[in-house]
Design a protein around this motif. Sequence first.
Motif, PDB file in Angstrom:
ATOM      1  N   THR A  46     -54.039 -42.220 -67.664  1.00 31.99           N
ATOM      2  CA  THR A  46     -53.045 -41.482 -66.875  1.00 31.99           C
ATOM      3  C   THR A  46     -52.388 -40.451 -67.787  1.00 31.99           C
ATOM      4  O   THR A  46     -52.439 -40.572 -69.019  1.00 31.99           O
ATOM      5  CB  THR A  46     -51.956 -42.407 -66.299  1.00 31.99           C
TER       6      THR A  46
ATOM      7  N   ARG B 111     -56.114 -46.307 -70.501  1.00 31.80           N
ATOM      8  CA  ARG B 111     -55.404 -46.466 -69.217  1.00 31.80           C
ATOM      9  C   ARG B 111     -55.527 -45.218 -68.342  1.00 31.80           C
ATOM     10  O   ARG B 111     -55.296 -45.265 -67.141  1.00 31.80           O
ATOM     11  CB  ARG B 111     -53.939 -46.810 -69.486  1.00 31.80           C
TER      12      ARG B 111
ATOM     13  N   TYR C  48     -52.864 -55.011 -76.502  1.00 33.83           N
ATOM     14  CA  TYR C  48     -53.519 -53.880 -77.152  1.00 33.83           C
ATOM     15  C   TYR C  48     -54.340 -54.336 -78.347  1.00 33.83           C
ATOM     16  O   TYR C  48     -55.419 -53.800 -78.626  1.00 33.83           O
ATOM     17  CB  TYR C  48     -52.475 -52.845 -77.602  1.00 33.83           C
TER      18      TYR C  48
ATOM     19  N   PHE D 209     -53.704 -47.167 -74.982  1.00 34.17           N
ATOM     20  CA  PHE D 209     -53.083 -46.281 -74.000  1.00 34.17           C
ATOM     21  C   PHE D 209     -54.071 -45.236 -73.471  1.00 34.17           C
ATOM     22  O   PHE D 209     -54.021 -44.875 -72.288  1.00 34.17           O
ATOM     23  CB  PHE D 209     -51.846 -45.599 -74.596  1.00 34.17           C
TER      24      PHE D 209
ATOM     25  N   LYS E  86     -49.245 -39.891 -68.415  1.00 29.84           N
ATOM     26  CA  LYS E  86     -48.199 -40.496 -69.235  1.00 29.84           C
ATOM     27  C   LYS E  86     -48.801 -41.329 -70.362  1.00 29.84           C
ATOM     28  O   LYS E  86     -48.342 -41.265 -71.511  1.00 29.84           O
ATOM     29  CB  LYS E  86     -47.298 -41.362 -68.355  1.00 29.84           C
ATOM     30  N   ASP E  87     -49.825 -42.087 -70.043  1.00 23.91           N
ATOM     31  CA  ASP E  87     -50.431 -42.944 -71.056  1.00 23.91           C
ATOM     32  C   ASP E  87     -51.163 -42.140 -72.127  1.00 23.91           C
ATOM     33  O   ASP E  87     -51.188 -42.534 -73.301  1.00 23.91           O
ATOM     34  CB  ASP E  87     -51.395 -43.946 -70.400  1.00 23.91           C
ATOM     35  N   THR E  88     -51.775 -41.030 -71.744  1.00 23.58           N
ATOM     36  CA  THR E  88     -52.450 -40.228 -72.766  1.00 23.58           C
ATOM     37  C   THR E  88     -51.445 -39.596 -73.728  1.00 23.58           C
ATOM     38  O   THR E  88     -51.752 -39.395 -74.903  1.00 23.58           O
ATOM     39  CB  THR E  88     -53.330 -39.135 -72.135  1.00 23.58           C
TER      40      THR E  88
END
Length: 635
Positions: free
Chosen positions: A342, A340, A200, A337, A344-346
């Motif tokens: 998705t 990415r 990251y 994140f 969940k990632d958001t």
Amino acid sequence: MSNLYRFGQFVLDPSRRTLSRANSPVSLTPKAFDVLLFLAKNPNRLVTKEELLQAVWGDTFVEEGNLTQYISHLRKALGDNPEDTRLIVTIARKGYQFTAGVTVAESTDSTKQPAVQVSTAGSSLSDLQPPRGGSVDEAVPKAPKNWRKVAVVGASAALLAAVCFASWRHFGSKAPPRSQKIMLAVLPFENLTGDPNKEYLADGLTEETISQLGRLNPEQLGVIARTSVKGYKHKDERLDQIGRELSVQYVLESSLRESGSHTRITAQLIQVKDQTHLWSQDYDYLAKDILNVQDDVAKSVAREIRLRLSSQQQTELARPRPVNPDAFDAYLQGYYFFQRNTDKDTEMAAKYYGRATQLDPSYALAWAGLSRVRNWQANTGVIPAEEGHRLAREAVERALALNPNLAQAHTQMGRIKQQVDFDWAGADASLQRAIALEPGDSEIVRLAAGSAAILGRFDEALPLNRRAVDLDPLNADSWEQLAEIEYFMGQLDKAAADCKKALDLSPDAWLCHGLLSQIYIAQGRPQDALPEIKLVRSDVIRAFLYPIAYYALGRKKESDGALSEYVTKYHADGAYQIALVYAFRNQSDKAFEWLDRAYAQRDSGLVGTKVDPLLKSLRKDPRYAAFLKKLNLPI
């Protein structure tokens, strides 16, 4: 007897430590000879920087930048023939490949080689011209005490002097043509910390560097966007190939290491056409000083490629920018994140952006990031739309209050005004302000192009989107939007070609199949539309396109059935698409009925009402102008 290494017109003799070219001597320093010998023994494969450093210097610590200077010296020594500059090819961030066809032969006493002996260990390249002012000692990077000692400072300083002179000779005699923009690619930072959880940080620093360089002088310098360079991460790609794919003249390579509380960034600027290392520097810093390092890198790049900087830009780069290290770290985690993409990632992104704002309530960029996440979640149904849009608006208003000159905040406000408020003029004003602040940001440029297109300003939208493509040439979204604008303008052949380009770049650009089907229908080729519709991955979009294609084919009964099925399944959130089908079928009363329903549903598709070719049959109807006025769109 010992082996001789022959490649082209060159002969390398390890026993005599000589290099000759067509029986003429070629002078090399001892370490340059050792580097060349190792490459000649390992032709046509990737030789990593670590291999070379270990083979030539053993356990003695040497700055990576010193190796690149020796490579540059070798390229010059081998480069009398223009084609020979490709003998040592740079593999981005990894190392080098010696591309010559090397033959090994035994050396005998009768071998005649009038090559000079390599200079003794005490000699260097100091017989070359000095650098462009300033002492050599000042040019050599200083490592902190907690790093291993550099044992070859004398040799590296002399090499740096030679490279500085070469850089001056190349750029000092004449400035680059002002009529052609210089293009630069910032390759993804290489994470050399040994900790995969630091990806990251590498990704965030890549984006920060691109943003900082993109602000320098957008009229003279174009910096390729992250979405086009991210594909080179963890790939062993030849530098000349990268240059061709991105159409850039320069590449900035960077790596990231950590030691205790310090972080080390190594950055080097390379000219693509001859793979010359123009500049290299190591930075050791505490976390709070990271933005100052980014400024230093930007200043060095600007100097090497001779950018013209305004006095205000020079002042901005010289101004210290300390940050709260924990807040900055949380911001980079949030950015990582969110990319990415998705659900969940958001949510993780929202968590980290929120943490950044808690650690530093004055951190405007983190508030803008938090707003974008909440708006995305509201639009995709991850959180209730009303709540998500409220949170998004509050966060971006906070960002603008903290920093009225933050381009990302104006961009985000433009999204909200467009998607939530139907305030197209307000959205356009926000995006125009954003692009004025950061004209080198490809995403902002693309959004501004889309905004201009929505309002029917195609003469402005088309060049803006082409600029976005130049800045982000491997991003399928940029090509897809360019195709869409060309479709709106009636440039159907160009639109089809750019759709295919987007699909060549990414199979995930499946929306282009839907656009291609509409292009083919507009071209009078409805039979070619059906295969494209089958490739659309969305059930909703496929179901919308079939009644149009069937009607264009004269298969009215099948069109009626497909439309009826679409209305049954998607009337609650597909009103605008239903209106498009009725308009294409010349059923204007039904089309306006469903446009009104779309307005009541706040259907985001209404953004295309002024320009969508499928509504062409409605444009002479007085109700059409009235509806545009209702949407706050220009008539």
